[in-house]
Every structure is written in structure tokens, then in C-alpha cells.
Motif scaffolding. Structure first.
Motif, short mmCIF file in Angstrom:
data_model
loop_
_atom_site.label_atom_id
_atom_site.label_comp_id
_atom_site.label_asym_id
_atom_site.label_seq_id
_atom_site.Cartn_x
_atom_site.Cartn_y
_atom_site.Cartn_z
N ARG A 272 0.73 -1.38 0.04
CA ARG A 272 -0.04 -0.15 0.11
C ARG A 272 0.85 1.28 -0.01
NH1 ARG A 272 -4.94 -1.12 -1.56
NH2 ARG A 272 -5.76 0.71 -0.63
N SER A 273 2.00 1.03 0.51
CA SER A 273 2.73 2.56 0.80
C SER A 273 4.27 2.16 0.34
CB SER A 273 3.11 2.94 2.33
OG SER A 273 1.60 3.12 2.91
N PHE A 299 -4.94 4.49 -1.22
CA PHE A 299 -6.20 4.21 -0.21
C PHE A 299 -7.45 4.24 -1.12
CE2 PHE A 299 -4.87 8.82 -0.82
CZ PHE A 299 -6.02 9.43 -1.15
N TYR A 300 -8.59 3.81 -0.79
CA TYR A 300 -9.94 3.61 -1.37
C TYR A 300 -10.36 4.93 -1.22
CZ TYR A 300 -13.90 1.38 -3.16
OH TYR A 300 -14.97 1.17 -3.74
N ARG A 307 -4.04 6.79 -5.37
CA ARG A 307 -2.41 6.93 -5.04
C ARG A 307 -2.03 8.21 -4.95
NH1 ARG A 307 2.23 2.97 -5.26
NH2 ARG A 307 3.95 4.31 -5.49
N LEU A 308 -1.51 8.53 -3.86
CA LEU A 308 -1.02 9.80 -3.84
C LEU A 308 0.57 9.71 -3.49
CD1 LEU A 308 -1.50 12.98 -3.45
CD2 LEU A 308 -1.42 12.50 -0.76
N LEU A 326 -1.18 12.62 -8.18
CA LEU A 326 -2.54 11.91 -7.78
C LEU A 326 -3.02 11.03 -9.03
CD1 LEU A 326 -4.49 11.88 -5.56
CD2 LEU A 326 -5.82 13.39 -6.71
N SER A 327 -3.10 9.74 -8.49
CA SER A 327 -3.51 8.78 -9.60
C SER A 327 -4.91 7.93 -9.32
CB SER A 327 -2.42 7.77 -10.13
OG SER A 327 -1.87 7.13 -8.87
N PHE A 328 -5.68 7.55 -10.17
CA PHE A 328 -6.85 6.85 -9.97
C PHE A 328 -6.87 5.52 -10.51
CE2 PHE A 328 -7.79 11.26 -9.32
CZ PHE A 328 -8.61 11.18 -8.21
#
Length: 330
Positions: A272-273, A299-300, A307-308, A326-328
Motif C-alpha cells: 500500500r505504501s 487508499f480507497y 494513489r498519492l 495523484l492517480s486513480f
């Protein structure tokens, strides 16, 4: 496949060692995407970040989902650079769209009669629009290409052209080693044109009796685009349930500067990180660039995985430059 690799390597050998200041479109060499920048620009062989469409279009077909990314950085001398891309997954292919925009801001025009300003302003900007297609040729080998429109403008004078990027990506059966190659900016030369080039001239200032208001147009020379050749390797060095680590190294050979080596580490915690460390510009003693650092988390939110990412790079006399992405993931 062997012929493709050989042709790209031969093309790279034809590139001159150093021709600083002899190309147009220098903004094309500004790296994009916080995660890639944090790894020192060693991103040619990485295949799971949307900004890879800039670094190596051969890797975009490796995505498992659609991805969208927006990024911004405060660039040199108060300019701003923006980057955005959308990658659409279609079976074993991916369709990608991206744009990069460098805004130099605006400044009031002055002349000898109005040294405090004329009330008018000049602006300057560079941008590129790219459309790419990537395809898996096998479970381990993929290729991709990006066609793009490039433009530069200062006040009422501009230049534009089209160019092509090509990329290859290969991964081993166990996915522990990945190799990437790309060559960017195949295209015709650029030449500035516009109404700012029209000037009133006095053909013979030493004599009188002729028209001193003749309008002439200044002729500008065409300049080639900078060719960029990249070849890189990413190696998985740690793989546990808690921590996964990757080391990546790229050789970057530009036609308008000396070749350099970039390298970076990325450590993923619980999937996740992430934390990244890198160095850009090894082998160029004149480079102002150097160490890079970044971190990101996923994160959701709103029905998407988000994603940051943040990166910071040292830039010598220009200080530190930060980048936020910032991505989706759909």
C-alpha cells in the motif's frame, strides 16, 4: 525481436556525445510523475506506473486496470509544469493519452519609452499531446508507440511539429527482472514563425530619400528535436509479505548532452505504501541534478483506488524541486 533490439542499439550509437544547446523542444527532457522522479528517472523498465507512457510506451500494455494520473511541479524560475495521462486497458493492448504543459507565466512588456511597463504582457508556454498504443506480443515481451504533437510559443511566435516514441519491455518468467528500452522524439525539425518576426527596417541607414517603413520578416533556422535513448533494468531485491524492494538503473543517452546513468530504489510496505530513493545525472559533472527522494500511499475513496505520491529532487543552484502526483485506478 532480435532485429528490433539491434536496430535500436545501432540508432543509439549514432547519437553524438554532446551537442548542448543545439536542439529545440528542450522541455521534452523534463521528467514527469512523482514516483518516477523519486527513483532518479530510472523508470524505463518499471511497468506499473501511469507515467511510464513518457519513459517507455512499451510498458503500458502490462497494466491490469485503467489508470489516470495528474501531476504538478514548480519548475525552474517560477515556471509550472503539468502532466496528465489516462491509460485504457483493452485485453492484451492498452491505449494511452497524455499531455505535458510547461507554463512560464507572464511578464509585463517594457521598452525604452515605457521602462515601467506598457500595460501589455507577454507569455510563453510549451506543450505536447501524445496518443499511444501498447501491445503484448507474449506473456513476457511487449511493445508500444506514441505519436505526439509538440508546440512551443513565446508571445506571438510559435513552432510546432509531430514526433514518434517507440518502446520495448521484457520481463523474466518469475517477474524478478525486467528490461526496458525506448527511443523518443523521432520527428522533423522545428522553426519559429509568427507576427513578432515582422519588423520595420531601414535598408540603407546611411542615406536618405527612401522608404524607412519597409516591413521585413526575420527568418529563423530550423532546429532538430532532442533524441532520447533509454535502456534500463529493474531487479526485485526483496520479496516478503511485509516488504518488497526493487532496484532500477537506466542509461540515458540524449542527442543534446552527454550520456548519464540514473538509478533508484523503491520499497513497498504491505502493498500500500512506498518509499523511493534515487540519483540522477551520474556521469555528467556539469549536471545540477542529484539525489531524489519520494513517498506514496494508496487508499480507497469514492469507489476508486487512489494513489498519492510526492517527490523531492535536489537541483544545485536552483534549490529543491517538489512534485505531487495523484492517480486513480479503475
Amino acid at each position: 525481436m532480435k532485429n528490433i533490439f539491434l536496430n535500436i542499439i545501432l540508432l543509439s550509437l549514432l547519437l553524438p556525445e554532446s551537442q548542448v544547446g543545439t536542439t529545440s523542444g528542450n522541455f521534452l527532457g523534463i521528467g514527469v510523475g512523482s514516483r518516477a522522479i523519486a527513483m532518479g528517472g530510472a523508470f524505463c523498465s518499471v511497468h506499473d506506473g501511469p507515467s511510464v507512457i513518457y519513459w517507455n510506451p512499451g510498458a503500458i500494455s502490462r497494466f491490469e486496470n485503467d489508470k489516470f494520473l495528474v501531476s504538478n511541479a514548480s519548475w525552474l524560475v517560477d515556471s509550472q509544469i503539468y502532466f496528465s495521462t489516462y491509460i485504457k486497458k483493452i485485453n492484451d493492448k492498452s491505449l494511452g493519452l497524455y499531455w505535458t504543459y510547461l507554463d512560464y507565466g507572464r511578464e509585463e512588456i517594457t521598452d525604452l519609452s515605457n521602462q515601467n511597463g506598457t500595460g501589455q504582457y507577454w507569455t510563453a508556454m510549451d506543450y505536447v499531446l501524445g496518443l499511444g498504443l501498447g501491445s503484448k506480443l507474449s506473456d513476457r515481451f511487449s511493445v508500444g508507440a506514441v505519436g505526439k504533437f509538440i508546440s512551443q510559443r513565446i508571445h506571438y511566435t510559435s513552432a510546432s511539429t509531430f514526433a514518434l516514441d517507440l518502446g520495448l519491455h521484457y520481463k523474466t518468467k518469475n517477474d524478478k527482472v525486467r528490461i526496458g528500452m525506448s527511443i523518443a522524439n523521432f520527428g522533423p525539425d522545428m522553426a519559429m514563425d509568427g507576427k513578432d518576426l515582422f519588423k520595420k527596417i531601414d535598408i540603407d541607414p546611411d542615406n536618405s530619400g527612401h522608404n524607412e517603413s519597409l516591413v521585413a520578416k526575420l527568418k529563423t533556422d530550423p532546429w532538430p528535436l532532442p533524441l532520447f535513448f533509454r535502456v534500463g533494468t529493474a531487479i526485485e531485491i526483496i520479496n516478503t509479505d511485509l516488504l518488497r524492494g526493487t532496484f532500477a538503473v537506466d542509461t540515458f543517452i540524449p542527442s543534446d548532452d552527454v550520456e548519464i546513468i540514473n538509478f533508484g530504489f523503491e520499497f513497498t510496505i504491505l502493498e500500500r505504501s512506498n518509499v523511493q530513493l534515487g540519483y540522477r545525472g551520474l556521469g555528467n559533472p556539469s549536471s545540477e541534478e542529484g539525489f531524489t527522494f519520494g513517498a506514496g500511499t494508496m487508499f480507497y475513496a469514492g469507489g476508486f483506488d487512489v494513489r498519492l505520491d510526492y517527490s523531492l529532487r535536489t537541483f544545485g543552484l536552483f534549490g529543491n524541486i517538489s512534485n505531487l502526483s495523484l492517480s486513480f485506478i479503475f
